[in-house]
Enzyme design. Structure first.
Site, mmCIF file in Angstrom:
data_model
loop_
_atom_site.group_PDB
_atom_site.id
_atom_site.type_symbol
_atom_site.label_atom_id
_atom_site.label_comp_id
_atom_site.label_asym_id
_atom_site.label_seq_id
_atom_site.Cartn_x
_atom_site.Cartn_y
_atom_site.Cartn_z
ATOM 1 C CE LYS A 1 -7.857 -9.325 -10.937
ATOM 2 N NZ LYS A 1 -9.154 -8.929 -10.353
ATOM 3 C CB THR B 1 -4.800 -4.256 -10.220
ATOM 4 O OG1 THR B 1 -3.950 -3.570 -9.288
ATOM 5 C CG2 THR B 1 -5.417 -5.482 -9.566
ATOM 6 C CD GLU C 1 -8.484 -2.628 -6.716
ATOM 7 O OE1 GLU C 1 -8.198 -1.417 -6.847
ATOM 8 O OE2 GLU C 1 -8.180 -3.491 -7.551
ATOM 9 C CB THR D 1 -5.410 0.972 6.581
ATOM 10 O OG1 THR D 1 -5.472 2.396 6.640
ATOM 11 C CG2 THR D 1 -6.819 0.458 6.330
ATOM 12 C CG ASP D 2 -4.324 5.283 9.773
ATOM 13 O OD1 ASP D 2 -4.750 5.058 8.621
ATOM 14 O OD2 ASP D 2 -3.644 6.295 10.055
ATOM 15 C CD GLU D 3 -7.779 5.604 4.764
ATOM 16 O OE1 GLU D 3 -8.911 5.469 4.287
ATOM 17 O OE2 GLU D 3 -6.827 6.102 4.156
ATOM 18 C CE1 TYR E 1 -7.855 0.409 1.223
ATOM 19 C CE2 TYR E 1 -7.936 2.299 2.708
ATOM 20 C CZ TYR E 1 -7.288 1.179 2.234
ATOM 21 O OH TYR E 1 -6.084 0.803 2.780
ATOM 22 C CE LYS F 1 -6.673 -3.135 4.140
ATOM 23 N NZ LYS F 1 -5.807 -4.152 3.492
ATOM 24 C CG ASN G 1 3.094 3.119 4.345
ATOM 25 O OD1 ASN G 1 3.843 2.173 4.273
ATOM 26 N ND2 ASN G 1 2.223 3.240 5.351
ATOM 27 C CG LEU H 1 -1.021 14.470 -0.667
ATOM 28 C CD1 LEU H 1 -2.073 15.395 -1.258
ATOM 29 C CD2 LEU H 1 -0.866 14.761 0.831
HETATM 30 P P1 NAD Z 1 -1.067 -0.756 -3.920
HETATM 31 O O1 NAD Z 1 -2.380 -0.380 -4.498
HETATM 32 O O2 NAD Z 1 0.157 0.016 -4.303
HETATM 33 O O3 NAD Z 1 -0.759 -2.285 -4.250
HETATM 34 C C1 NAD Z 1 -1.725 -3.297 -4.167
HETATM 35 C C2 NAD Z 1 -1.200 -4.543 -4.878
HETATM 36 O O4 NAD Z 1 -2.184 -5.576 -4.746
HETATM 37 C C3 NAD Z 1 -0.978 -4.335 -6.380
HETATM 38 O O5 NAD Z 1 0.254 -4.892 -6.770
HETATM 39 C C4 NAD Z 1 -2.129 -5.089 -7.023
HETATM 40 O O6 NAD Z 1 -1.821 -5.614 -8.306
HETATM 41 C C5 NAD Z 1 -2.370 -6.197 -6.007
HETATM 42 N N1 NAD Z 1 -3.741 -6.733 -6.061
HETATM 43 C C6 NAD Z 1 -4.910 -6.029 -6.088
HETATM 44 N N2 NAD Z 1 -5.951 -6.868 -6.160
HETATM 45 C C7 NAD Z 1 -5.441 -8.129 -6.146
HETATM 46 C C8 NAD Z 1 -6.023 -9.421 -6.178
HETATM 47 N N3 NAD Z 1 -7.355 -9.603 -6.243
HETATM 48 N N4 NAD Z 1 -5.207 -10.500 -6.144
HETATM 49 C C9 NAD Z 1 -3.853 -10.346 -6.100
HETATM 50 N N5 NAD Z 1 -3.257 -9.153 -6.081
HETATM 51 C C10 NAD Z 1 -4.040 -8.045 -6.093
HETATM 52 O O7 NAD Z 1 -1.265 -0.735 -2.346
HETATM 53 P P2 NAD Z 1 -0.240 -0.374 -1.180
HETATM 54 O O8 NAD Z 1 -0.278 1.075 -0.931
HETATM 55 O O9 NAD Z 1 1.050 -1.055 -1.454
HETATM 56 O O10 NAD Z 1 -0.964 -1.085 0.052
HETATM 57 C C11 NAD Z 1 -0.658 -2.429 0.417
HETATM 58 C C12 NAD Z 1 -1.503 -2.817 1.615
HETATM 59 O O11 NAD Z 1 -1.215 -1.944 2.702
HETATM 60 C C13 NAD Z 1 -3.007 -2.708 1.385
HETATM 61 O O12 NAD Z 1 -3.623 -3.798 2.022
HETATM 62 C C14 NAD Z 1 -3.404 -1.395 2.052
HETATM 63 O O13 NAD Z 1 -4.721 -1.440 2.496
HETATM 64 C C15 NAD Z 1 -2.411 -1.344 3.194
HETATM 65 N N6 NAD Z 1 -2.040 -0.004 3.679
HETATM 66 C C16 NAD Z 1 -1.619 0.963 2.827
HETATM 67 C C17 NAD Z 1 -1.212 2.199 3.308
HETATM 68 C C18 NAD Z 1 -0.709 3.291 2.401
HETATM 69 O O14 NAD Z 1 -0.453 4.409 2.871
HETATM 70 N N7 NAD Z 1 -0.515 3.051 1.109
HETATM 71 C C19 NAD Z 1 -1.270 2.452 4.686
HETATM 72 C C20 NAD Z 1 -1.714 1.441 5.546
HETATM 73 C C21 NAD Z 1 -2.088 0.212 5.030
HETATM 74 O O1 TDX Z 2 -5.193 14.858 -5.143
HETATM 75 C C1 TDX Z 2 -5.300 14.730 -3.902
HETATM 76 N N1 TDX Z 2 -5.539 15.849 -3.152
HETATM 77 C C2 TDX Z 2 -5.700 15.807 -1.808
HETATM 78 O O2 TDX Z 2 -5.915 16.839 -1.164
HETATM 79 C C3 TDX Z 2 -5.162 13.473 -3.237
HETATM 80 C C4 TDX Z 2 -4.894 12.211 -4.006
HETATM 81 C C5 TDX Z 2 -5.312 13.438 -1.868
HETATM 82 N N2 TDX Z 2 -5.587 14.568 -1.172
HETATM 83 C C6 TDX Z 2 -5.744 14.474 0.301
HETATM 84 C C7 TDX Z 2 -6.756 13.449 0.774
HETATM 85 C C8 TDX Z 2 -6.181 13.001 2.094
HETATM 86 O O3 TDX Z 2 -6.586 13.896 3.127
HETATM 87 O O4 TDX Z 2 -4.489 14.041 0.826
HETATM 88 C C9 TDX Z 2 -4.672 13.121 1.912
HETATM 89 C C10 TDX Z 2 -4.006 11.803 1.570
HETATM 90 O O5 TDX Z 2 -4.736 11.213 0.520
HETATM 91 P P1 TDX Z 2 -4.354 9.785 -0.100
HETATM 92 O O6 TDX Z 2 -2.926 9.810 -0.520
HETATM 93 O O7 TDX Z 2 -5.383 9.432 -1.089
HETATM 94 O O8 TDX Z 2 -4.397 8.852 1.200
HETATM 95 P P2 TDX Z 2 -5.575 8.508 2.231
HETATM 96 O O9 TDX Z 2 -6.902 8.735 1.658
HETATM 97 O O10 TDX Z 2 -5.238 9.203 3.527
HETATM 98 O O11 TDX Z 2 -5.338 6.915 2.376
HETATM 99 C C11 TDX Z 2 -4.013 6.373 2.443
HETATM 100 O O12 TDX Z 2 -3.632 6.067 3.750
HETATM 101 C C12 TDX Z 2 -4.163 4.929 4.345
HETATM 102 C C13 TDX Z 2 -3.852 5.166 1.535
HETATM 103 O O13 TDX Z 2 -4.285 5.474 0.240
HETATM 104 C C14 TDX Z 2 -4.561 3.965 2.076
HETATM 105 O O14 TDX Z 2 -4.298 2.822 1.277
HETATM 106 C C15 TDX Z 2 -4.110 3.711 3.463
HETATM 107 O O15 TDX Z 2 -4.867 2.670 4.011
#
Ligand code: NAD
Ligand code: TDX
Length: 336
Positions: A35, A37, A85, A126-128, A151, A155, A181, A191
């Site tokens: 999309k 976003t 999201e 996700t592990d969350e 969130y 999930k 990640n 973070l």
């Molecule tokens: P991100 O927010 O960087 O990317 C999400 C993508 O999805 C974006 O490109 C956005 O435009 C698209 N999107 C959002 N809503 C949409 C919709 N309605 N239709 C089509 N596209 C849409 O997220 P990320 O960190 O790359 O995470 C990807 C996946 O992995 C997610 O499902 C998240 O829950 C999961 N995940 C993330 C982490 C992490 O640490 N980031 C860890 C474990 C699992």
């Molecule tokens: O400004 C900050 N200060 C801070 O202390 C931010 C953004 C985060 N934090 C802390 C919150 C968490 O304990 O750092 C830790 C990591 O935060 P995030 O990067 O927001 O990650 P988290 O909430 O752990 O979730 C992430 O891991 C699992 C991803 O955003 C998710 O998409 C994924 O599913």
């Protein structure tokens, strides 16, 4: 040739997946439905955009007619659903879009996939969804779901829905649940990139609460290799945890970033805690290791350095981001 609908492929993990997999694999034809976003960015896909085995479609996973049309047009046989999201803090500021995309959007993908007899549907989770751990123990695939944020509850809903499609309709669904990640192209609300960019700009580094919340970090390429393995070899109806066994308190990561950038710890600012902040995540990944033979290839020590270097050499990528919508979000989140 495998015709795969990859959703959310313009985000952090999805774009790394597409770039990595198209480079090494000649058998995939990937249609990326995103999309665009605030988190989606086509610049992440520069190395894939001219690949003949790649197409980009801008659209919403919640648009049934569009998803159905893409299945027809591109003879889609497989789905890998990254679209979501993904940021906990944003889900606290406003939750509706999380349920719209992560639950209802996933429902549309599942319904179309069922109608079109998909060969495999991989739900990236996700592990969350497991909630928060005390000082001891690890999340296994048998840990009961106990999500705490809007969130993670969205999930968890999607996970249960996907598994119900396996149990009720026999749909070939698999689920991966990964820990936090890091790596190139991560949106600077999370973070690690947020702290790197603030440090480079000599801005305060906002640490929530006492900074002792623990996350289990994995390099994005290790996550994507695991996803691809589960996609090809994972048993249907199963869940696979993915984690690299790198537990660290947030404050330690923040200090490491400051030291790597030769910046003063005076930049650290302890701020009000995130509401409902999960204390600790830690993954037991023995199932994917023993059943599918996966193991992480990157050490935290090396991959975090590479990640910091990537942000140092790609300033124009994040400059464009932080001068856009991000400003408004940042004000709302940190200057309340
Ligand atoms: P991100 O927010 O960087 O990317 C999400 C993508 O999805 C974006 O490109 C956005 O435009 C698209 N999107 C959002 N809503 C949409 C919709 N309605 N239709 C089509 N596209 C849409 O997220 P990320 O960190 O790359 O995470 C990807 C996946 O992995 C997610 O499902 C998240 O829950 C999961 N995940 C993330 C982490 C992490 O640490 N980031 C860890 C474990 C699992
Ligand atoms: O400004 C900050 N200060 C801070 O202390 C931010 C953004 C985060 N934090 C802390 C919150 C968490 O304990 O750092 C830790 C990591 O935060 P995030 O990067 O927001 O990650 P988290 O909430 O752990 O979730 C992430 O891991 C699992 C991803 O955003 C998710 O998409 C994924 O599913």
């Amino acid at each position: 040739m495998k015709n795969i609908l990859v959703t959310g492929g313009a985000g952090f993990i999805g774009s790394n997946y597409i770039n990595h997999i198209l480079k090494d694999n000649q058998d995939y034809f990937i249609v990326n439905l995103d999309k665009l976003t605030y988190a989606g960015n086509l610049e992440n896909l520069t190395s894939s955009q001219n690949n003949p085995r790649y197409r980009f479609i801008r659209g919403d996973i919640g648009n049934y007619e569009l998803v159905d049309y893409l299945f027809e047009k591109y003879k889609i046989e497989y789905v890998i659903n990254f679209a979501a999201e993904s940021h906990v803090d944003r889900s606290i500021l406003g939750s509706a879009v999380f349920f719209q995309t992560n639950v209802l959007g996933t429902n549309v993908l599942l319904e179309v996939s069922r109608k079109r007899n998909v060969k495999k549907f991989l739900q990236v989770s996700t592990d969350e969804v497991y909630g928060s751990l005390g000082p001891e123990g690890l999340f296994t695939e048998k840990t009961p779901l106990s999500p705490n944020s809007p969130y993670s509850s969205s999930k968890a809903s999607a996970d249960m829905m996907a598994l119900s499609f396996f149990h009720t309709f026999g749909m070939p669904v698999v689920i991966t649940r990964c820990s936090n990640n890091y790596g190139p192209f991560q949106f600077p609300e999370k973070l690690i990139p947020l702290m790197i960019i603030n440090a480079l700009n000599n801005k305060n580094l906002p640490v929530y609460g006492d900074g002792m919340n623990v996350r289990d970090w994995i390099y994005v390429i290790d996550h994507n290799i695991a996803i691809d393995l589960v996609f090809n070899k994972g048993n249907i109806g199963e869940v696979y945890n993915i984690g690299a066994g790198n537990e660290l308190p947030n404050i330690q990561i923040v200090k490491l970033i400051l030291s790597a950038l030769d910046k003063s710890e005076d930049l650290i600012q302890y701020v009000k805690d995130r509401p409902g902040h999960d204390r600790r995540y830690a993954i037991d990944s023995s199932k994917i290791q023993t059943e599918l033979g996966w193991k992480p290839l990157f050490t935290f020590e090396n991959a975090i350095k590479e990640t910091i270097d990537w942000y140092l050499s790609n300033t124009s990528w994040w400059h464009r981001i932080i001068s856009g919508e991000y400003q408004k979000y940042y004000e709302m989140q940190y200057n309340r």
